[in-house]
Design an enzyme around this catalytic site. Structure first.
Site, PDB file in Angstrom:
ATOM      1  N   TRP A   1      45.144  92.767  30.243  1.00 43.48           N
ATOM      2  CA  TRP A   1      45.043  94.205  30.020  1.00 43.48           C
ATOM      3  C   TRP A   1      46.280  94.939  30.526  1.00 43.48           C
ATOM      4  CZ3 TRP A   1      39.398  95.880  31.631  1.00 43.48           C
ATOM      5  CH2 TRP A   1      38.496  95.245  30.768  1.00 43.48           C
TER       6      TRP A   1
ATOM      7  N   THR B   1      29.101 116.906  26.038  1.00 47.52           N
ATOM      8  CA  THR B   1      30.371 116.238  26.237  1.00 47.52           C
ATOM      9  C   THR B   1      30.700 115.488  24.957  1.00 47.52           C
ATOM     10  OG1 THR B   1      31.384 114.399  27.417  1.00 47.52           O
ATOM     11  CG2 THR B   1      29.022 114.552  27.587  1.00 47.52           C
TER      12      THR B   1
ATOM     13  N   LYS C   1      45.107  95.401  24.976  1.00 50.82           N
ATOM     14  CA  LYS C   1      44.801  93.993  25.248  1.00 50.82           C
ATOM     15  C   LYS C   1      45.926  93.139  24.674  1.00 50.82           C
ATOM     16  CE  LYS C   1      40.029  95.052  25.654  1.00 50.82           C
ATOM     17  NZ  LYS C   1      39.314  96.047  24.868  1.00 50.82           N
TER      18      LYS C   1
ATOM     19  N   GLU D   1      28.925 113.992  33.097  1.00 51.26           N
ATOM     20  CA  GLU D   1      27.671 113.292  33.436  1.00 51.26           C
ATOM     21  C   GLU D   1      27.448 113.186  34.942  1.00 51.26           C
ATOM     22  OE1 GLU D   1      29.808 112.464  31.106  1.00 51.26           O
ATOM     23  OE2 GLU D   1      28.887 111.398  29.434  1.00 51.26           O
TER      24      GLU D   1
HETATM   25  P1  AMP Z   1      34.772 115.007  31.031  1.00 52.59           P
HETATM   26  O1  AMP Z   1      33.347 114.667  30.987  1.00 52.59           O
HETATM   27  O2  AMP Z   1      35.225 115.810  29.857  1.00 52.59           O
HETATM   28  O3  AMP Z   1      35.175 115.628  32.310  1.00 52.59           O
HETATM   29  O4  AMP Z   1      35.590 113.640  30.882  1.00 52.59           O
HETATM   30  C1  AMP Z   1      35.431 112.594  31.802  1.00 52.59           C
HETATM   31  C2  AMP Z   1      36.494 111.556  31.593  1.00 52.59           C
HETATM   32  O5  AMP Z   1      37.794 112.125  31.829  1.00 52.59           O
HETATM   33  C3  AMP Z   1      36.420 110.398  32.546  1.00 52.59           C
HETATM   34  O6  AMP Z   1      35.492 109.426  32.126  1.00 52.59           O
HETATM   35  C4  AMP Z   1      37.849 109.877  32.549  1.00 52.59           C
HETATM   36  O7  AMP Z   1      38.096 109.041  31.435  1.00 52.59           O
HETATM   37  C5  AMP Z   1      38.652 111.138  32.394  1.00 52.59           C
HETATM   38  N1  AMP Z   1      39.119 111.604  33.705  1.00 52.59           N
HETATM   39  C6  AMP Z   1      38.620 112.601  34.462  1.00 52.59           C
HETATM   40  N2  AMP Z   1      39.348 112.754  35.583  1.00 52.59           N
HETATM   41  C7  AMP Z   1      40.325 111.825  35.547  1.00 52.59           C
HETATM   42  C8  AMP Z   1      41.397 111.448  36.418  1.00 52.59           C
HETATM   43  N3  AMP Z   1      41.643 112.099  37.546  1.00 52.59           N
HETATM   44  N4  AMP Z   1      42.172 110.403  36.045  1.00 52.59           N
HETATM   45  C9  AMP Z   1      41.956 109.737  34.902  1.00 52.59           C
HETATM   46  N5  AMP Z   1      40.983 110.049  34.036  1.00 52.59           N
HETATM   47  C10 AMP Z   1      40.175 111.072  34.353  1.00 52.59           C
END
Ligand code: AMP
Length: 543
Positions: free
Chosen positions: A446, A185, A441, A330
């Site tokens: 926030w 990732t 910020k 993860e």
């Molecule tokens: P990945 O490991 O590439 O799937 O990325 C994970 C990250 O994608 C998460 O920690 C979030 O920041 C973002 N993410 C995944 N799903 C969503 C969602 N439905 N809404 C907002 N952010 C998301």
């Protein structure tokens, strides 16, 4: 006293064996480089996964060896999911959209022995292959007579690799905690980090996510994973679908609105899963054409925040139910999913849509908590926001061969720090307000960049929106709204956008300025690349 129950290890191979036995004729349809529509059933997939397992063992692949793929979603990749993990080797799915140096880092860090690759990615091997130190052999996912012209030595076609092998294979049983697949990732800084899944975590994630209260995939569903098989194992769907005996439709490489629509219609797809940018393309296409969906009933949207306008459009304009889901590689990766819980179903449509715009609710198997800067647990009142941590049966316990990244990722009780900022309400509905690095910020308070983006894309002339914080002499940071207009020659005015947003958010959240771009950069997994936008707007100053 221990219970007197069979202690059979949870093996990924058992999923395909089951599907072959009881859903053997159920179709798996694929678009591949060599065949616009390949069709066979779960029983055929199982036989070919057996041939692959035999071929891998004949080659000398052993327990724990890493086997890489650079491939789109199709049936050969599906066979690799089971053939590789089934013998105790580790399927390492690599994202071909990564930058060259990230690709080389990943192959070398994982020490992959074999690489299975779609023919269209051979130029990457020509360009970078000499830097990939551990790869002994490249197998092209194509028949022998469709091998690409190339200068790369020693390629073999997948069909040739498995052709002489037996269709029978006794899948071994071993410790269920054995590594099964590996997925890197990429954060916004530093090298990508490897998440190493196990048979146990994969089977538990499969059972949990498949449940009727969660993804609810059914035998009558025709399921199309738009999410690539290199993005967190296509969110687990290649394991989930065979347990349900649903038809699987693998879309191959081309995912623009027109081609995706044609495939959804021709294969009577009832359910699909992908990131918001894909749905944006599809919705734009159906709107332009003035058409609707004859079969599509449900879409799972995740990977980035689904704008409210997108959810509303699917539900209200096209009668397609949206399940907004949140997770991370993860986490195997699904952590919450948007269904309407008992007690909410009778609410007015607007309240139900508001729940659907959240990232969904917590489910069994993945615990959530939000904490303040000192790590103290915050109330789950739907209002308070804090750093989101997770713990559970299919959450990583550390990054592969990366003690530094591992030591930063957990609190003292073993909770994994997601890097997201969120609120949780009393029913477990999660609302992600930002990545902690992206939150704006302003004067010590926030502002959620995601909320502003979701609101701005509701403007009829805005195709996509991104919000970043920029330095401000009085408030430290203020939001800059960056717009990709539908029509570059006729963009909406700043006044029109701001008056559209006014009254829908707190006054002090209103962006201080609006900038226009012809493209919004995305990461290899479809997220808005805010680091790039920050570079582009590095010299921006509020007037
Ligand atoms: P990945 O490991 O590439 O799937 O990325 C994970 C990250 O994608 C998460 O920690 C979030 O920041 C973002 N993410 C995944 N799903 C969503 C969602 N439905 N809404 C907002 N952010 C998301």
């Amino acid at each position: 006293m221990l219970g007197l129950m069979q202690d059979r290890p949870m093996m990924i191979s058992s999923i395909l064996s089951f599907a072959a036995q009881y859903h053997g004729d159920v179709e798996i349809v694929s678009v591949t480089a060599d065949n616009p529509r390949h069709r066979y059933g779960y029983a055929d997939a199982h036989k070919r996964a057996c041939k692959l397992a035999n071929a891998l063992q004949r080659y000398g692949v052993k327990l724990g060896d890493r086997i890489a793929t650079l491939a789109w979603n199709d049936y050969r990749h599906f066979e690799l999911y089971f053939g590789v993990s089934g013998i105790g080797a580790v399927l390492h799915t690599v994202n071909p959209r990564l930058f060259a140096d990230q690709l080389s880092y990943i192959f070398n860090h994982a020490e992959d022995r074999l690489l299975f690759i779609d023919p269209q990615f051979i130029p990457l091997v020509e360009q970078l292959g000499t830097q990939w130190k551990s790869i002994e052999r490249v197998v092209v996912l194509a028949p022998a007579d469709k091998m690409p012209e190339t200068s790369v030595d020693g390629l073999i076609s997948y069909e040739e690799f498995i052709s002489a092998e037996s269709e029978g294979f006794d899948w071994p049983e071993f410790d269920e905690r054995t590594a099964s697949s590996l997925c890197y990732t990429s954060g916004t800084t530093g090298n990508p980090k490897g998440v190493l899944f196990s048979h146990r975590s994969t089977v538990l994630h499969t059972l949990t996510v498949a449940a009727a209260s969660n993804m609810a995939i059914m035998p009558h569903d025709n399921f199309l994973p738009v999410v690539p098989m290199f993005h967190a194992n296509a969110w687990g769907t290649p394991y989930i679908t065979p347990t349900a005996g649903s038809k699987m439709v693998f879309p191959g490489a081309h995912l623009d609105g027109a081609r995706l629509y044609a495939l959804l219609e021709e294969e009577k797809v009832t359910m699909s899963a992908g990131v918001p940018t894909v749905w944006l393309g599809l919705l734009n296409y159906v709107k332009e054409q003035g058409i609707g969906f004859n079969h599509l009933q449900r879409v799972l949207i995740g990977g980035a925040a689904a704008p409210g306008a997108m959810i509303d459009s699917f539900e209200k304009d096209y009668g397609v139910t949206v399940n907004h889901a949140w997770g991370m590689t993860e986490m195997s990766p699904v952590g919450t999913i948007g269904n309407i819980k008992r007690g909410h179903a009778d609410k007015p449509q607007e309240e139900i849509l508001a729940l659907k715009r959240s990232q969904g609710h917590a489910f069994w198997g993945c615990d959530l908590k939000i904490v303040d800067d000192q790590g103290n647990r915050l109330p789950e009142d739907g209002e308070t926001t804090g750093d989101l941590y997770v713990k559970g049966y299919f959450i990583t316990s550390g990054y592969y061969n990366n003690p530094d990244a591992t030591s930063e990722a957990f609190d003292k009780d073993g909770w994994f720090q997601t890097g997201d900022v969120a609120s949780i309400d009393k029913d477990g509905y999660l609302r992600i307000t930002d990545r902690s690095k992206d939150v704006i910020k302003s004067g010590g308070e926030w502002i959620s960049s995601i909320d502003l983006e979701n609101l701005a894309v509701g403007h009829p002339d805005v195709a996509e929106a991104a919000v970043i914080g920029r330095p401000h002499h009085k408030w430290d940071e203020r939001p800059l709204l960056i717009i990709l207009p539908h029509d570059q020659d006729n963009p909406p005015s700043k006044e029109s956008i701001l008056s559209f947003m006014e009254g829908k958010i707190a006054k002090w959240w209103m962006p201080d300025d609006v900038a226009y771009v012809s493209e919004i950069p995305h990461t290899a997994t479809g997220k808005i690349q805010k680091t790039e936008l920050r570079k582009t707007f590095a010299d921006f100053k509020f007037s």
